[in-house]
Design an enzyme around this catalytic site. Structure first.
Site, mmCIF file in Angstrom:
data_model
loop_
_atom_site.group_PDB
_atom_site.id
_atom_site.type_symbol
_atom_site.label_atom_id
_atom_site.label_comp_id
_atom_site.label_asym_id
_atom_site.label_seq_id
_atom_site.Cartn_x
_atom_site.Cartn_y
_atom_site.Cartn_z
ATOM 1 N N CYS A 136 -51.294 -32.990 33.499
ATOM 2 C CA CYS A 136 -51.915 -31.677 33.301
ATOM 3 C C CYS A 136 -53.289 -31.635 33.967
ATOM 4 O O CYS A 136 -54.267 -32.151 33.424
ATOM 5 C CB CYS A 136 -52.031 -31.387 31.805
ATOM 6 S SG CYS A 136 -52.850 -29.826 31.457
ATOM 7 N N CYS A 139 -55.999 -29.797 32.023
ATOM 8 C CA CYS A 139 -56.545 -30.554 30.879
ATOM 9 C C CYS A 139 -57.507 -31.636 31.354
ATOM 10 O O CYS A 139 -58.563 -31.833 30.771
ATOM 11 C CB CYS A 139 -55.436 -31.267 30.100
ATOM 12 S SG CYS A 139 -53.942 -30.331 29.831
ATOM 13 N N ASP A 140 -57.134 -32.365 32.383
ATOM 14 C CA ASP A 140 -57.835 -33.615 32.700
ATOM 15 C C ASP A 140 -58.592 -33.601 34.028
ATOM 16 O O ASP A 140 -59.316 -34.550 34.328
ATOM 17 C CB ASP A 140 -56.823 -34.772 32.716
ATOM 18 C CG ASP A 140 -56.179 -34.951 31.346
ATOM 19 O OD1 ASP A 140 -56.883 -34.750 30.344
ATOM 20 O OD2 ASP A 140 -54.981 -35.285 31.272
#
Ligand code: NDP
Length: 311
Positions: A136, A139-140
């Site tokens: 993701c 997300c990261d």
């Protein structure tokens, strides 16, 4: 088999499931929630969460899910460990069998079973989970500012993630197993015209290396061809973007899904083709796949269930 009648059954314990449980319990629907195979859902596999509103300092995926769970419990949601193993939605009440030996008969059903990111199946993906391997970028990606990353895949997701990461990282390699991209033209152009992205066609990742985290990827170019070559690319992050699998198998005989298996809902609502059955979160969302959008659809599903039960 032990049978139990409930008004509102929620399957799944990601942001969609827990948010549905918060709203349904506050509406006195006495919801029962089964947590499924991975209590807390996909977020428990990520590290820091910095884009969920309400946490100015950020939090961890596990903490966020613990907080949502505690909030649902506070209002009396009946949260149980267990996995739904069979469904019969041929008539009402709807019947769900759980691996603890229960059969639940329910008037409303909220399906929040999520989706599972596909991985290549390399041992190193597990070895470096949370240490440089991610599925993701939203997300990261932030943790790879000014660093070098590789993205695997050649579809729209891979191109979108590579473009997103190029806005943060110093360098992005896109590893595509075929000699062409499968993504839409516009996404392809975006990738090909981005000076920070290098597309490596006919490249497969075979492993990762590094002491305390990912320091590089082993690749093979033109696998199985006479001119096959193997070499290493130093990277800090390894992103998988080879598709997701919605966890909708149990329900497909009764619910409309798209060709990948995402449950089709009425636009802007979590309503499925069956009255009283709602799909919330990633199981019905191939596009956004964010904790906050999943939570919002869980809220909508609980409000729909409440209105349905009042009718
Ligand atoms: P896709 O199935 O479209 O693409 C998957 C990609 O991963 C393909 O390039 C595929 O290669 C590659 N792949 C699969 N398995 C492996 C493997 N084992 N090793 C290496 N590569 C592999 O998935 P997406 O998630 O990209 O997209 C899903 C759907 O969502 C699509 O319909 C897409 O259009 C849509 N979408 C739309 C977006 C938008 O419009 N903004 C954004 C994101 C998704 P190969 O081509 O060789 O099979």
């Amino acid at each position: 088999m032990e049978q139990e009648n409930v008004q509102c059954l929620i399957i799944g314990s990601g942001p969609a499931g827990y948010t549905a449980a918060i709203y349904a319990s506050r509406a006195n629907l006495s919801p029962v929630l089964y947590e499924g195979l991975q209590p807390g859902g996909q977020l428990t596999t990520t590290t820091d969460i910095e884009n969920f509103p309400g946490y100015p300092e950020g939090t961890t995926g596990q903490q966020l899910m613990d907080d949502l769970r505690a909030q649902a419990l506070r209002f009396g949601a009946d949260i149980r460990a267990g996995v739904a193993t069979a469904a019969d939605l041929s008539g009402t009440p709807y019947r769900i069998t759980v691996d603890d030996g229960h059969e639940l008969l329910t008037r409303t059903l909220i399906i929040a079973t999520g989706a599972t990111a596909k991985y290549l199946g390399l041992e190193d993906e597990t070895k470096y989970a949370g240490m440089g391997v991610s599925a993701c970028a939203t997300c990261d990606g932030f943790f790879y500012r000014k660093k070098t990353v590789a993205v695997v895949g050649g579809g729209d997701t891979a191109c979108e993630e590579a473009t997103y990461l190029a806005g943060l990282a110093a360098k992005v390699y896109l590893l595509v197993r075929k000699p062409f991209l499968r993504a839409s033209k516009i996404m392809q152009e975006r990738v090909m015209n981005n000076p920070k992205i290098t597309v490596l066609f006919e490249h497969n990742a075979t492993g990762l290396y590094g002491e305390d985290g990912v320091e590089g990827v082993h690749v093979v170019k033109r696998l199985g061809q006479a001119d096959e070559t193997r070499y290493d690319i130093p990277i800090d992050g390894f992103f998988l973007a080879i598709g997701h699998k919605p966890n909708s198998e149990l329900f497909r005989p009764w619910l409309q899904t798209d060709e990948t298996g995402y449950i089709i809902t009425e636009p802007g609502t979590p309503r499925t083709n069956l009255p009283g059955v709602y799909a919330a979160g990633d199981v019905a969302d191939p596009h956004y796949r964010q904790a906050i959008t999943a939570a919002a659809s869980g809220c909508k599903a609980a409000l729909e269930a409440e209105r349905f039960l009042k009718q």
